[in-house]
Motif scaffolding. Sequence first.
Motif, mmCIF file in Angstrom:
data_model
loop_
_atom_site.group_PDB
_atom_site.id
_atom_site.type_symbol
_atom_site.label_atom_id
_atom_site.label_comp_id
_atom_site.label_asym_id
_atom_site.label_seq_id
_atom_site.Cartn_x
_atom_site.Cartn_y
_atom_site.Cartn_z
ATOM 1 N N ALA A 47 0.823 -1.207 0.000
ATOM 2 C CA ALA A 47 0.000 0.000 0.000
ATOM 3 C C ALA A 47 0.856 1.255 0.000
ATOM 4 O O ALA A 47 0.567 2.227 -0.700
ATOM 5 N N LEU A 48 1.938 1.237 0.794
ATOM 6 C CA LEU A 48 2.814 2.393 0.821
ATOM 7 C C LEU A 48 3.518 2.598 -0.506
ATOM 8 O O LEU A 48 3.723 3.722 -0.945
ATOM 9 N N TYR A 67 12.346 9.917 1.552
ATOM 10 C CA TYR A 67 10.997 9.813 2.107
ATOM 11 C C TYR A 67 11.078 9.803 3.626
ATOM 12 O O TYR A 67 11.760 8.958 4.210
ATOM 13 N N LEU A 68 10.388 10.740 4.273
ATOM 14 C CA LEU A 68 10.352 10.825 5.722
ATOM 15 C C LEU A 68 9.107 10.135 6.270
ATOM 16 O O LEU A 68 8.119 9.932 5.549
ATOM 17 N N ASP A 69 9.156 9.799 7.563
ATOM 18 C CA ASP A 69 8.043 9.093 8.191
ATOM 19 C C ASP A 69 6.780 9.937 8.264
ATOM 20 O O ASP A 69 5.678 9.400 8.323
ATOM 21 N N VAL A 73 8.448 14.391 1.212
ATOM 22 C CA VAL A 73 9.398 13.891 0.225
ATOM 23 C C VAL A 73 10.400 15.007 -0.055
ATOM 24 O O VAL A 73 10.017 16.109 -0.451
ATOM 25 N N LEU A 74 11.680 14.747 0.184
ATOM 26 C CA LEU A 74 12.727 15.742 0.005
ATOM 27 C C LEU A 74 13.558 15.406 -1.218
ATOM 28 O O LEU A 74 13.833 14.238 -1.501
ATOM 29 N N PHE A 95 4.642 16.858 -0.525
ATOM 30 C CA PHE A 95 3.858 15.753 -0.004
ATOM 31 C C PHE A 95 2.650 15.564 -0.908
ATOM 32 O O PHE A 95 2.311 16.428 -1.734
ATOM 33 N N SER A 96 1.997 14.430 -0.733
ATOM 34 C CA SER A 96 0.761 14.106 -1.446
ATOM 35 C C SER A 96 -0.346 13.915 -0.416
ATOM 36 O O SER A 96 -0.180 13.125 0.520
#
Length: 218
Positions: A47-48, A67-69, A73-74, A95-96
Amino acid sequence: MRTCCRGAIAMVAGLTLLPLLAMADEPAPLQGMPAAYTEASHDLLAALTMTRFQAPSYAGKTSDLMYLDNGLVLEGGDLQTPDGYTSGFRFTAGFSPVNLPRLDLGAEFTYRESDEVPTRHADQALLVNTTTLGGSLMAGVRLGQFGLYAKSGFAEWEGDPVTQSEPLYMATTGTARIQGFGARLQHNRLVSRLEFEEIDAPSMAHLNLITASLHYAF
């Protein structure tokens, strides 16, 4: 004497076996638990991967993404123009939304230095060193492997003529608008990207670029 030795040996053997007997009395873990946990983990990772770990529409090379927790998104990288006048770096954070997983929102920060850029001031030719700080908001949408995005923001720039003679020396500063748009197409490990970016200032015309890139990850 032999009876005492035999009793001592029996006592030592009994003390040695007591921990083993206690471990044997404990219930064994269920065999089905690891399989259920593994299956749930695989579903979560799938899913992720389908939503959160997809590259944003404005992303360049996928190897630069972090990708951060918390869902951010960097992306960062160096900037270099083909004419060799300008260098710098770019940093993007985005981010989304959870309810709109195909929509990408982000903010971009850029720093550029340009050395000895030919320009004109008061009908005289000059070589100018410029420094530019820019910030833009970005929005994009992903349609399968194809993505479109646009950006809009402002840039603070400063220019210093290289010629230090009194009639020509005049440091110039200003604020200009940044606007641009681009497209991104990814097919397996092949990523192609096209972008147009413009800074609405005559002195910053050397930063108006149309860039195209093709990246294949090995």
